[in-house]
Write an enzyme that holds these catalytic residues in place. Structure first.
Site, PDB file in Angstrom:
ATOM      1  N   LYS A   1     -21.541 -16.192 -16.507  1.00  0.00           N
ATOM      2  CA  LYS A   1     -20.636 -15.180 -15.943  1.00  0.00           C
ATOM      3  C   LYS A   1     -19.741 -15.793 -14.850  1.00  0.00           C
ATOM      4  O   LYS A   1     -18.941 -15.104 -14.227  1.00  0.00           O
ATOM      5  CB  LYS A   1     -21.448 -14.029 -15.334  1.00  0.00           C
ATOM      6  CG  LYS A   1     -22.498 -13.438 -16.278  1.00  0.00           C
ATOM      7  CD  LYS A   1     -22.131 -12.108 -16.788  1.00  0.00           C
ATOM      8  CE  LYS A   1     -23.130 -11.503 -17.748  1.00  0.00           C
ATOM      9  NZ  LYS A   1     -24.226 -10.756 -17.138  1.00  0.00           N
TER      10      LYS A   1
ATOM     11  N   ARG B   1     -11.193  -7.831 -24.601  1.00  0.00           N
ATOM     12  CA  ARG B   1     -11.276  -7.314 -23.230  1.00  0.00           C
ATOM     13  C   ARG B   1     -11.021  -8.493 -22.293  1.00  0.00           C
ATOM     14  O   ARG B   1     -11.570  -9.571 -22.495  1.00  0.00           O
ATOM     15  CB  ARG B   1     -12.653  -6.687 -22.944  1.00  0.00           C
ATOM     16  CG  ARG B   1     -12.900  -5.425 -23.767  1.00  0.00           C
ATOM     17  CD  ARG B   1     -14.119  -4.667 -23.263  1.00  0.00           C
ATOM     18  NE  ARG B   1     -13.859  -3.947 -22.025  1.00  0.00           N
ATOM     19  CZ  ARG B   1     -14.808  -3.360 -21.302  1.00  0.00           C
ATOM     20  NH1 ARG B   1     -16.066  -3.435 -21.669  1.00  0.00           N
ATOM     21  NH2 ARG B   1     -14.493  -2.692 -20.197  1.00  0.00           N
TER      22      ARG B   1
ATOM     23  N   ASN C   1     -16.638  -6.904 -10.945  1.00  0.00           N
ATOM     24  CA  ASN C   1     -17.594  -6.040 -11.647  1.00  0.00           C
ATOM     25  C   ASN C   1     -16.987  -4.641 -11.746  1.00  0.00           C
ATOM     26  O   ASN C   1     -15.860  -4.401 -11.263  1.00  0.00           O
ATOM     27  CB  ASN C   1     -18.934  -6.024 -10.887  1.00  0.00           C
ATOM     28  CG  ASN C   1     -20.062  -5.415 -11.686  1.00  0.00           C
ATOM     29  OD1 ASN C   1     -20.263  -5.751 -12.862  1.00  0.00           O
ATOM     30  ND2 ASN C   1     -20.790  -4.480 -11.096  1.00  0.00           N
ATOM     31  N   LYS C   2     -17.718  -3.731 -12.379  1.00  0.00           N
ATOM     32  CA  LYS C   2     -17.215  -2.374 -12.622  1.00  0.00           C
ATOM     33  C   LYS C   2     -16.539  -1.783 -11.388  1.00  0.00           C
ATOM     34  O   LYS C   2     -17.048  -1.907 -10.278  1.00  0.00           O
ATOM     35  CB  LYS C   2     -18.393  -1.498 -13.055  1.00  0.00           C
ATOM     36  CG  LYS C   2     -18.064  -0.057 -13.335  1.00  0.00           C
ATOM     37  CD  LYS C   2     -16.982   0.126 -14.375  1.00  0.00           C
ATOM     38  CE  LYS C   2     -17.248  -0.577 -15.670  1.00  0.00           C
ATOM     39  NZ  LYS C   2     -16.030  -0.736 -16.534  1.00  0.00           N
TER      40      LYS C   2
ATOM     41  N   ASP D   1     -19.281  -9.131 -14.074  1.00  0.00           N
ATOM     42  CA  ASP D   1     -18.447  -9.468 -15.237  1.00  0.00           C
ATOM     43  C   ASP D   1     -17.893 -10.869 -15.097  1.00  0.00           C
ATOM     44  O   ASP D   1     -17.748 -11.589 -16.086  1.00  0.00           O
ATOM     45  CB  ASP D   1     -17.321  -8.448 -15.402  1.00  0.00           C
ATOM     46  CG  ASP D   1     -17.870  -7.179 -16.023  1.00  0.00           C
ATOM     47  OD1 ASP D   1     -18.291  -6.286 -15.269  1.00  0.00           O
ATOM     48  OD2 ASP D   1     -17.927  -7.114 -17.269  1.00  0.00           O
TER      49      ASP D   1
ATOM     50  N   ARG E   1     -20.849  -3.070 -25.083  1.00  0.00           N
ATOM     51  CA  ARG E   1     -20.283  -3.225 -23.747  1.00  0.00           C
ATOM     52  C   ARG E   1     -21.293  -3.908 -22.817  1.00  0.00           C
ATOM     53  O   ARG E   1     -22.461  -4.052 -23.161  1.00  0.00           O
ATOM     54  CB  ARG E   1     -19.834  -1.870 -23.181  1.00  0.00           C
ATOM     55  CG  ARG E   1     -20.918  -0.775 -23.225  1.00  0.00           C
ATOM     56  CD  ARG E   1     -20.844   0.148 -22.064  1.00  0.00           C
ATOM     57  NE  ARG E   1     -21.070  -0.538 -20.826  1.00  0.00           N
ATOM     58  CZ  ARG E   1     -22.274  -0.892 -20.370  1.00  0.00           C
ATOM     59  NH1 ARG E   1     -23.367  -0.639 -21.060  1.00  0.00           N
ATOM     60  NH2 ARG E   1     -22.406  -1.523 -19.218  1.00  0.00           N
ATOM     61  N   GLY E   2     -20.786  -4.251 -21.597  1.00  0.00           N
ATOM     62  CA  GLY E   2     -21.603  -5.020 -20.668  1.00  0.00           C
ATOM     63  C   GLY E   2     -21.351  -6.491 -20.958  1.00  0.00           C
ATOM     64  O   GLY E   2     -21.354  -6.916 -22.123  1.00  0.00           O
ATOM     65  N   ALA E   3     -21.113  -7.249 -19.881  1.00  0.00           N
ATOM     66  CA  ALA E   3     -20.667  -8.640 -20.042  1.00  0.00           C
ATOM     67  C   ALA E   3     -21.626  -9.486 -20.880  1.00  0.00           C
ATOM     68  O   ALA E   3     -21.200 -10.318 -21.684  1.00  0.00           O
ATOM     69  CB  ALA E   3     -20.482  -9.262 -18.661  1.00  0.00           C
TER      70      ALA E   3
ATOM     71  N   CYS F   1     -22.935   1.231 -12.291  1.00  0.00           N
ATOM     72  CA  CYS F   1     -22.651   0.969 -13.706  1.00  0.00           C
ATOM     73  C   CYS F   1     -23.952   0.724 -14.472  1.00  0.00           C
ATOM     74  O   CYS F   1     -25.004   1.278 -14.116  1.00  0.00           O
ATOM     75  CB  CYS F   1     -21.669  -0.195 -13.849  1.00  0.00           C
ATOM     76  SG  CYS F   1     -20.951  -0.310 -15.513  1.00  0.00           S
TER      77      CYS F   1
HETATM   78  C1  RUB Z   1     -20.039  -3.233 -17.371  1.00  0.00           C
HETATM   79  C2  RUB Z   1     -20.264  -3.807 -16.005  1.00  0.00           C
HETATM   80  C3  RUB Z   1     -21.592  -4.489 -15.771  1.00  0.00           C
HETATM   81  C4  RUB Z   1     -21.436  -5.988 -16.055  1.00  0.00           C
HETATM   82  C5  RUB Z   1     -22.767  -6.708 -16.082  1.00  0.00           C
HETATM   83  O1  RUB Z   1     -18.717  -2.840 -17.598  1.00  0.00           O
HETATM   84  O2  RUB Z   1     -19.409  -3.803 -15.145  1.00  0.00           O
HETATM   85  O3  RUB Z   1     -21.987  -4.343 -14.439  1.00  0.00           O
HETATM   86  O4  RUB Z   1     -20.799  -6.179 -17.314  1.00  0.00           O
HETATM   87  O5  RUB Z   1     -23.565  -6.192 -17.115  1.00  0.00           O
HETATM   88  P1  RUB Z   1     -18.309  -2.195 -19.026  1.00  0.00           P
HETATM   89  P2  RUB Z   1     -24.692  -7.066 -17.820  1.00  0.00           P
HETATM   90  O6  RUB Z   1     -19.223  -1.047 -19.274  1.00  0.00           O
HETATM   91  O7  RUB Z   1     -16.874  -1.796 -18.857  1.00  0.00           O
HETATM   92  O8  RUB Z   1     -18.479  -3.287 -20.069  1.00  0.00           O
HETATM   93  O9  RUB Z   1     -25.608  -7.504 -16.713  1.00  0.00           O
HETATM   94  O10 RUB Z   1     -25.367  -6.127 -18.783  1.00  0.00           O
HETATM   95  O11 RUB Z   1     -24.036  -8.210 -18.501  1.00  0.00           O
END
Ligand code: RUB
Length: 306
Positions: free
Chosen positions: A229, A60, A203-204, A193, A17-19, A124
């Site tokens: 992004k 997703r 974002n979250k 995201d 998870r995480g973008a 998040c």
């Molecule tokens: C994660 C989220 C993060 C962004 C950025 O949502 O909202 O703030 O994805 O993360 P989820 P990063 O847990 O539903 O994937 O900077 O790590 O890409």
């Protein structure tokens, strides 16, 4: 297709998870899958790569990093399979390397905005946002963090573990304490995201509440976002889809079953308008949200919109 399906499932269930992480995982999965198709004729190869790309993108809907990573990885101009595989592998290597380096650059550029003594609120779990915070701390700045729980999946728990392991003083709050706590905060740092062409941040869910409370308290909001992004398709008027996830993440399904008049809505992301954002820190520099178009045009390429 087995391994690619496994990666797709891990993204869907949020094991990955995480973008940023999902983008890197998807790029690697597509590269590995393409490499397994060496024996196919060219037209069959292209069809299979397109199918695989669709499988990954469909996992997703909100983080544009995923379709961007897949599009940047799968494109090739080859007329035979070995050359196509070489191009796709090269694309994936480049994407994964750049994504890794981007985090360090964002950390360094963003840390310029953090002053000694700052209290930073984050939401998040964003690797890009944490890169800024950790870099500022590593520079010797005496900072502390207020991290939200981030219901329903509680990604804030990942954040507080990471901050704890880095030795950064951290306070955990529940999401509903954001406005009350904003008085103690100097600035907000969150990840992204997606960023649309009008500079809005997706974002979250709950991010827009931090931004609203920050604006009310006259605190700055900084977004940490790699250039991949940014959403090229928003140039064509497409809206970023907000993922609706299962009610099981919010309430025990057995309890819900006994409440026939109740339904659950579980949007996973929200939209923060550009007016609430002071600066977007990317690996190529710090931009006001009004410059989102320039980032898309100069660093992603308008062809990604098609
Ligand atoms: C994660 C989220 C993060 C962004 C950025 O949502 O909202 O703030 O994805 O993360 P989820 P990063 O847990 O539903 O994937 O900077 O790590 O890409």
């Amino acid at each position: 297709m087995d391994e690619l399906n496994t990666t797709a499932e891990k993204i869907r269930t949020m094991e990955i998870r995480g973008a940023g992480r999902i983008a890197v995982a998807a790029s690697a999965a597509l590269r590995d899958y393409a490499m397994s198709l060496r024996a196919l004729p060219m037209d069959e190869f292209n069809i299979r790569v397109e199918e695989a790309a669709r499988t990954l993108v469909d996992t997703r809907p909100t983080a544009v990093s995923l379709p961007n990573a897949v599009a940047l990885t799968k494109r090739h101009t080859a007329t035979n399979v070995p050359d196509a595989i070489e191009e796709i592998s090269g694309n994936a290597e480049r994407f994964i390397k750049n994504a890794g380096e981007a985090l360090g650059k964002i950390g360094r550029i963003g840390a310029e905005r953090i002053r000694d003594g700052d209290v930073i609120m984050t939401h998040c779990n964003s690797h890009a946002a944490l890169s800024i915070i950790k870099t500022a701390f590593d520079q010797g700045k005496d900072i502390s963090v207020i991290a939200t729980e981030s219901r329903p999946r509680r990604q804030g728990f990942i954040t507080i573990r990471e901050l704890n392991d880095h030795g950064i003083p951290t306070t955990l709050i529940v999401d509903s304490a954001v406005r009350l706590t904003m008085k103690k905060v100097d600035l907000v740092v969150v990840g992204a995201d997606s960023i649309s062409v009008n500079g809005a941040l997706i974002n979250k869910v709950g991010t827009s509440q931090l931004a609203l409370a920050a604006q009310e308290a006259r605190r700055n909001v900084i977004v940490a976002a790699e250039t991949y992004k940014f959403s090229p398709r928003t140039l064509l008027g497409e809206m970023v889809e907000i993922e609706d996830r299962s009610s099981d993440e919010v309430i025990d399904p057995q309890v819900l079953k006994r409440l026939p008049n109740v339904k659950v809505s579980n949007p996973a992301f929200d939209v923060t308008p550009a007016e609430y954002i002071d600066l977007i820190i990317t690996e190529v520099g710090a931009f006001p949200p009004a410059m989102a178009f320039t980032v898309i045009k100069d660093y992603l390429g308008l062809e990604l919109a098609l």
